[in-house]
Design an enzyme around this catalytic site. Sequence first.
Site, PDB file in Angstrom:
ATOM      1  N   SER A   8       0.857  -1.191   0.000  1.00  0.00           N
ATOM      2  CA  SER A   8       0.000   0.000   0.000  1.00  0.00           C
ATOM      3  C   SER A   8       0.893   1.241   0.000  1.00  0.00           C
ATOM      4  O   SER A   8       1.760   1.374  -0.855  1.00  0.00           O
ATOM      5  CB  SER A   8      -0.954  -0.036   1.202  1.00  0.00           C
ATOM      6  OG  SER A   8      -1.872   1.020   1.141  1.00  0.00           O
TER       7      SER A   8
ATOM      8  N   HIS B  60      -2.637  -1.240  -3.300  1.00  0.00           N
ATOM      9  CA  HIS B  60      -3.731  -0.273  -3.114  1.00  0.00           C
ATOM     10  C   HIS B  60      -3.452   0.944  -3.972  1.00  0.00           C
ATOM     11  O   HIS B  60      -2.391   1.546  -3.874  1.00  0.00           O
ATOM     12  CB  HIS B  60      -3.808   0.194  -1.648  1.00  0.00           C
ATOM     13  CG  HIS B  60      -4.207  -0.885  -0.705  1.00  0.00           C
ATOM     14  ND1 HIS B  60      -3.931  -0.820   0.639  1.00  0.00           N
ATOM     15  CD2 HIS B  60      -4.863  -2.053  -0.890  1.00  0.00           C
ATOM     16  CE1 HIS B  60      -4.415  -1.886   1.246  1.00  0.00           C
ATOM     17  NE2 HIS B  60      -4.984  -2.660   0.326  1.00  0.00           N
TER      18      HIS B  60
ATOM     19  N   ASP C  74      -4.925  -4.278   5.962  1.00  0.00           N
ATOM     20  CA  ASP C  74      -5.292  -5.162   4.861  1.00  0.00           C
ATOM     21  C   ASP C  74      -4.111  -6.078   4.557  1.00  0.00           C
ATOM     22  O   ASP C  74      -2.956  -5.644   4.531  1.00  0.00           O
ATOM     23  CB  ASP C  74      -5.665  -4.338   3.620  1.00  0.00           C
ATOM     24  CG  ASP C  74      -6.265  -5.198   2.522  1.00  0.00           C
ATOM     25  OD1 ASP C  74      -6.862  -6.258   2.841  1.00  0.00           O
ATOM     26  OD2 ASP C  74      -6.162  -4.807   1.343  1.00  0.00           O
TER      27      ASP C  74
END
Lengths: 106, 376
Positions: B195, B222, B316
């Site tokens: 991310s 992401h 996540d």
Amino acid sequence: MPDAQDVTSPRPPRTLPPEAIAGLREAFAGEVASRLPRLQELLDGAPGPDSVRDAHALGSSAVVVGEPDASRTARALEAELGADVPDRERLAVLVRTLTDQLQGWT
Amino acid sequence: MSVPAQGSPVTVVVVDDSAVQRRFLRAAVEAEKDFTVVGEARNGKEAVALVARLRPTAVLMDLDLPVMSGIEAIERIMSGSPTPILVYSAFVAGTNSENALQALAAGAVDVLAKPGPDDTGSLDEYAAALRRKLRVAARVRVITHPRGRLRGSGMSGETPSLGGGIRRPLSAPPLEPLPADGPRDAVKLVAIGASTGGPQALLTLLSALPADLCQAVLVVQHMAEGFIPGLASWLDGLVPLPVVVGESGRRLVPGSVTIAPSGGNLLVQDNRLRVLCTPPEPGQFHIPGIDATFESVARALGPDALGILLTGMGRDGAAGLLAMRERGATTIGQDEATSAVYGMPAAAFALGAVEHQLPLPEIAPALLAALGRALA
């Protein structure tokens, strides 16, 4: 300088304090005064070193003060200036259009 | 630099050559009481000097700057005075998304496209989005980025390697030595999640993998809608393996990198590596989701996969990595010292999902060792 207007999207900021909006409009008028004459030189000669940056800056700033049509024209001008071989006739048309659209700011 | 505590004032340096944009950014930022613009710069060179002098909490920067470009300014700031940088530019959207990747690779924390004449929102909404992103960026603990120094020594073309981090490593030592039980001959897939700070980390990791790798590589990064093709194209030009964007119904190809597309989740359906794109779950915050992909990999491949969770905010990927580990897969988490944001890997570590916690430069060698390969 034109009045603050209702325009198509994006809509100008409404929640900013009035003095901030006045400051934005004043700054845009200054930007038009400094950058548009340099772009108008395209009517008589070759693009200068700052032509692309001037077109780009006006394109981004015009959005902030609610001038989407001028922004589109400035961006088209920026794209044409970035072409391998800019079309001089189209450059001239775009400069004249942009001048008309920003008339109230000069 | 230290991370401001939740609720503490956020000081910002604004960098744009347009007076209109600087005024707009100042007004937009200062609409929230705890945000203060402490300085304005009109070009990249001024920005580097101003950030070094004022040491703001965050920097809001355009990319198209005179005197010194935005990318070079980001590199120099991250090299000399590491500060979270949010890029706000017209040059990061659509066909210009590679500029966004360059900015992220140079060390910027996030990017936001300037509104264009055909955007439908109000500028108040943009201002609110800008403040939200700035608030998140301000809490990122950035690490020293060496590329600015490399540029000075004429080595800017080289793949950057993270080192000299300004943050202390996690107190816990690395876990089991790797390989734990010898090379995993049967590994078919390497699944990677990332991310914030991910593009830079992916570049470092994927650059160290050989072109004749026998495994397929699946990456979930992401990223906002529209930026994934740019990420794939950018990496494809820089790493030995071909890089493509995943498509539903296709199979993952050994010796290539597939990036999960934006807009949903990419699931591995079976051990023949067929993938399926699915819409995001209701309320899913991060898209594409790393957990969804990792959990599908755990179900489809069990021990025949290897999972890596890189830098990123939030958690996540942690549960998905745990699912992979519970099904017998080797799992690796990036360590705190080399993570731009030690969030996701920390959450995975806390869950017990991380079998090997490693600094970024050591992940590729460890991965190849686990696959029974020497580093190229």
